[in-house]
Design a protein around this motif. Structure first.
Motif, short mmCIF file in Angstrom:
data_model
loop_
_atom_site.label_atom_id
_atom_site.label_comp_id
_atom_site.label_asym_id
_atom_site.label_seq_id
_atom_site.Cartn_x
_atom_site.Cartn_y
_atom_site.Cartn_z
N GLY A 116 71.25 169.88 94.69
CA GLY A 116 71.06 169.64 96.11
C GLY A 116 71.78 168.40 96.61
N GLN A 117 72.48 167.71 95.71
CA GLN A 117 73.23 166.50 96.09
C GLN A 117 74.15 166.79 97.27
OE1 GLN A 117 75.41 164.41 92.91
NE2 GLN A 117 77.22 164.55 94.22
N ALA A 118 74.14 165.91 98.25
CA ALA A 118 74.96 166.09 99.45
C ALA A 118 76.43 165.80 99.16
CB ALA A 118 74.47 165.18 100.56
N VAL A 119 77.28 166.64 99.72
CA VAL A 119 78.73 166.46 99.63
C VAL A 119 79.26 166.54 101.05
CG1 VAL A 119 80.88 167.37 98.67
CG2 VAL A 119 78.75 167.58 97.36
N PRO A 120 79.89 165.47 101.55
CA PRO A 120 80.35 165.46 102.95
C PRO A 120 81.31 166.62 103.27
CG PRO A 120 80.52 163.28 101.98
CD PRO A 120 80.20 164.22 100.86
N VAL A 121 81.13 167.17 104.46
CA VAL A 121 82.00 168.24 104.95
C VAL A 121 83.35 167.62 105.33
CG1 VAL A 121 82.32 169.93 106.81
CG2 VAL A 121 80.06 169.61 105.77
N PRO A 122 84.45 168.23 104.90
CA PRO A 122 85.77 167.72 105.27
C PRO A 122 86.00 167.76 106.78
CG PRO A 122 85.94 169.38 103.56
CD PRO A 122 84.53 169.41 104.04
N ASP A 123 86.78 166.85 107.28
CA ASP A 123 87.14 166.83 108.69
C ASP A 123 88.40 167.67 108.87
OD1 ASP A 123 87.24 166.25 111.38
OD2 ASP A 123 88.30 164.35 111.08
N GLU A 124 88.22 168.98 108.83
CA GLU A 124 89.32 169.92 109.01
C GLU A 124 88.86 170.96 110.03
OE1 GLU A 124 89.95 171.11 104.97
OE2 GLU A 124 91.01 169.27 104.49
N PRO A 125 89.78 171.52 110.79
CA PRO A 125 89.39 172.36 111.93
C PRO A 125 88.61 173.61 111.57
CG PRO A 125 91.79 172.37 111.61
CD PRO A 125 91.23 171.36 110.68
N TRP A 126 88.70 174.11 110.35
CA TRP A 126 88.00 175.35 110.00
C TRP A 126 86.60 175.11 109.47
CZ3 TRP A 126 92.83 174.06 108.14
CH2 TRP A 126 92.86 173.45 106.89
N PHE A 127 86.16 173.84 109.40
CA PHE A 127 84.80 173.54 108.98
C PHE A 127 83.96 173.15 110.19
CE2 PHE A 127 87.04 172.42 104.92
CZ PHE A 127 86.58 173.53 104.22
N SER A 128 82.70 173.53 110.13
CA SER A 128 81.76 173.29 111.22
C SER A 128 81.62 171.80 111.51
CB SER A 128 80.39 173.86 110.86
OG SER A 128 79.45 173.53 111.85
#
Length: 191
Positions: A116-128
């Protein structure tokens, strides 16, 4: 071996086992191909079996690096190059690279105490933009999904090259005995 993932002990083992099974299916699509056939693009897409192997290895490494807080950066051109084989690429080199990525994934996931460790969402246009982080669990599920999708692409590309299908290739690669309903694949002209 057979055509299925082995029984699993727990969630982590299950996720890694099913990811390994999808890798295996993708690699089987390349069984028996010549270096020239590995590069063929026989369908309406720009995909080759070799390019798919290369892309999926890059993708998996990128996600596992993200788990380890080493996000990959790159350009649109570099992303597109992941699907194209270079003159230096061979089936042997692509499979060896993919095996190294698989070992790296196993190592990274073994070092994670909590899926369940959090992994930051990339700052790319196809990610929410509404989600700040995924879990390691989500990433492993995504890798299974991504690998399975591309294994399906590889099956179609391979069948377009020489008519070989997944079970025939698996039977050939693993030396299964012929049965009334399944004959292992053989190269054209070898029978």
């Amino acid at each position: 071996m057979d055509a299925n993932a082995r029984p699993v002990a727990d969630e982590r083992d299950g996720l890694l086992t099913f990811l390994a099974q999808q890798r295996r299916v993708l690699k089987i699509a390349a069984h028996g191909l010549t270096e020239e056939q590995l590069r063929l693009v026989p369908s309406a897409s720009a995909l080759s079996v070799g390019g798919l192997l290369k892309h999926v290895a890059h993708t998996e490494r990128g996600w596992t690096d993200r788990i380890g807080s080493k996000p990959r950066t790159g350009s649109v051109e570099e992303y597109g190059a992941e699907f194209r084989m270079t003159p230096d690429d061979s089936l042997e080199s692509l499979l060896a690279a993919y095996d190294r990525v698989a070992a790296h994934t196993e190592e990274v996931v073994a070092g994670v105490a909590d899926l369940g460790q959090a992994v930051p969402v990339p700052d790319e246009p196809w990610f929410s933009k509404d989600v700040e982080a995924w879990s390691v669990r989500w990433i492993l599920l995504h890798l299974i999904e991504e690998t399975a999708r591309h294994a399906g692409h590889a099956d179609i590309v391979r069948e377009s090259i020489d008519g070989a299908t997944g079970y025939e290739l698996l039977a050939a690669a693993e030396g299964w005995e012929p049965t009334p309903w399944l004959k292992p694949w053989e190269p054209v002209g070898s029978a």
